[in-house]
Design a protein around this motif. Structure first.
Motif, short mmCIF file in Angstrom:
data_model
loop_
_atom_site.label_atom_id
_atom_site.label_comp_id
_atom_site.label_asym_id
_atom_site.label_seq_id
_atom_site.Cartn_x
_atom_site.Cartn_y
_atom_site.Cartn_z
N GLU A 1 0.95 -1.21 -0.11
CA GLU A 1 -0.04 0.03 -0.06
C GLU A 1 0.73 1.31 -0.22
O GLU A 1 0.45 2.15 -0.82
N ILE A 2 1.94 1.38 0.70
CA ILE A 2 2.88 2.40 0.91
C ILE A 2 3.35 2.57 -0.56
O ILE A 2 3.51 3.96 -0.97
N TYR A 3 3.83 1.80 -1.45
CA TYR A 3 4.42 1.95 -2.48
C TYR A 3 3.83 2.06 -3.64
O TYR A 3 3.99 2.46 -4.79
N LEU A 4 2.40 1.47 -3.85
CA LEU A 4 1.81 1.43 -5.13
C LEU A 4 0.55 2.47 -4.82
O LEU A 4 0.10 2.96 -5.91
N LEU B 1 -9.15 5.66 -5.65
CA LEU B 1 -8.10 4.93 -5.76
C LEU B 1 -7.33 4.45 -4.28
O LEU B 1 -7.09 3.10 -4.10
N GLY B 2 -7.34 5.27 -3.13
CA GLY B 2 -6.61 4.97 -2.03
C GLY B 2 -7.60 4.09 -1.24
O GLY B 2 -7.00 2.92 -0.77
N PHE B 3 -8.73 4.41 -1.10
CA PHE B 3 -9.88 3.54 -0.44
C PHE B 3 -9.98 1.99 -0.96
O PHE B 3 -9.83 1.05 -0.33
N PHE B 4 -10.08 2.13 -2.30
CA PHE B 4 -10.56 0.68 -3.01
C PHE B 4 -9.13 0.02 -3.51
O PHE B 4 -9.29 -1.23 -3.49
#
Length: 319
Positions: free
Chosen positions: A91-94, A106-109
């Motif tokens: 999650e941190i890198y993508l 995009l962050g939530f899903f």
């Protein structure tokens, strides 16, 4: 590992009730004595109580689900360690870090997609050599994997609550965080991974190995990822709807927690709580109905499956 017949089926009740009593006792002693040594006890008991109850439930039904205790415990531990770490790094890198409607959506899903992939990979890895796969077995193992993920994740949230309120009744902050997450745990990771596990086991070949990607697996994965993303986004949506209803205006943007840049009024607080809780109830209800449907479908598939025929060259039975 096996429980005594009869009593074993109800062992999860004893685990739950005993855990609640010990948890409340530890919280009371910590608040009275201010003994920081007990803080980790609060972290572990509060975060692991519901997940361990689920594991106890699964261990008492190994024969019914065609699972072994080794597979169940591996799924719980692997999801809580490898699954959580891999998800966090990915999650941190993508995922995008920018604000705006696209970045927030995009962050939530994206979180939902990444975490469901991680838990699904753990489930497949620990179940790769399971000899007999049933929909019920996949759902129980999936719930166990989800429980392990939720337990270790909740520990992190409890620690963060302690860090934020170190000098302001940290015990109450820990309890509030753990109570809310414990109450919601059965409707979150446990439900989503149970659904994915049932679909994976239903699509897998009956012999060891042979997990397959079928339309049902794809749609189930997308569905549980969407439920996961909607669950995470519900807080921002609650604020967005509240501001529109209370007269502060509707914002044509993806909602997030920064919309309140001050102290909300009592009316705003009550409206937000109703919107937020209502959204969680709807998402949880969708998951519950889906689980019931999948469980019934698995029962029907098990009863209608033809009995396995003996090999052609098998020796005749002895009278």
């Amino acid at each position: 590992m096996r429980f005594p017949v009869g009593a074993g089926k109800r062992a999860w009740v004893a685990v739950l009730l005993t855990g609640v009593l010990v948890w409340l006792l530890a919280a009371g002693v910590t608040a009275i004595t201010d003994d920081l040594i007990l803080i980790p006890t609060l972290f572990l008991i509060g975060s692991f109580l519901v997940p361990v109850t689920v594991v106890t439930f699964a261990l008492a039904r190994l024969d019914d689900c065609r699972l072994t205790s080794n597979v169940v415990l591996k799924g719980f531990l692997a999801a809580g360690t490898i699954g959580v770490v891999v998800s966090a790094v990915t999650e941190i890198y993508l995922l995008p870090t920018g604000a705006g409607p696209v970045g927030n959506a995009l962050g939530f899903f994206g979180v939902g997609l990444i975490e469901e992939v991680s838990k699904g990979a753990v489930l497949v890895a620990v179940a790769w050599r399971v000899a007999e796969r049933t929909v019920h077995g996949g759902m129980v193992l999936g719930a166990t994997v989800g429980a392990g993920f939720a337990a270790f994740e909740s520990t992190g949230y409890a620690f963060w609550a302690y860090v934020q309120h170190t000098n302001d009744h940290p015990e109450m902050s820990i309890l509030q965080t753990e109570v809310s997450r414990a109450m919601l745990a059965p409707f979150g990771h446990l439900t989503w991974t149970a659904l994915l596990g049932g679909a994976l086991f239903a699509a897998a070949a009956p012999a060891r190995g042979g997990f397959r990607v079928t339309p049902r697996v794809i749609w189930t994965f997308l569905g549980v990822s969407a439920l996961h993303g909607a669950w995470d986004a519900s807080y921002g949506w609650g604020i967005w709807v509240t501001q529109g209803i209370t007269g502060n205006g509707w914002i044509a943007d993806w909602p997030d927690g920064t919309y309140w840049e001050g102290v909300p009024t009592q009316r705003e607080q009550w409206t937000f709580q109703g919107m937020y809780d209502g959204a969680l109830v709807v998402i949880a209800l969708v998951g519950i109905l889906w689980v019931v449907h999948s469980w019934r479908h698995g029962r029907h598939a098990a009863t209608s499956a033809p009995a396995a025929s003996p090999p052609v060259n098998a020796p005749p039975r002895q009278p």
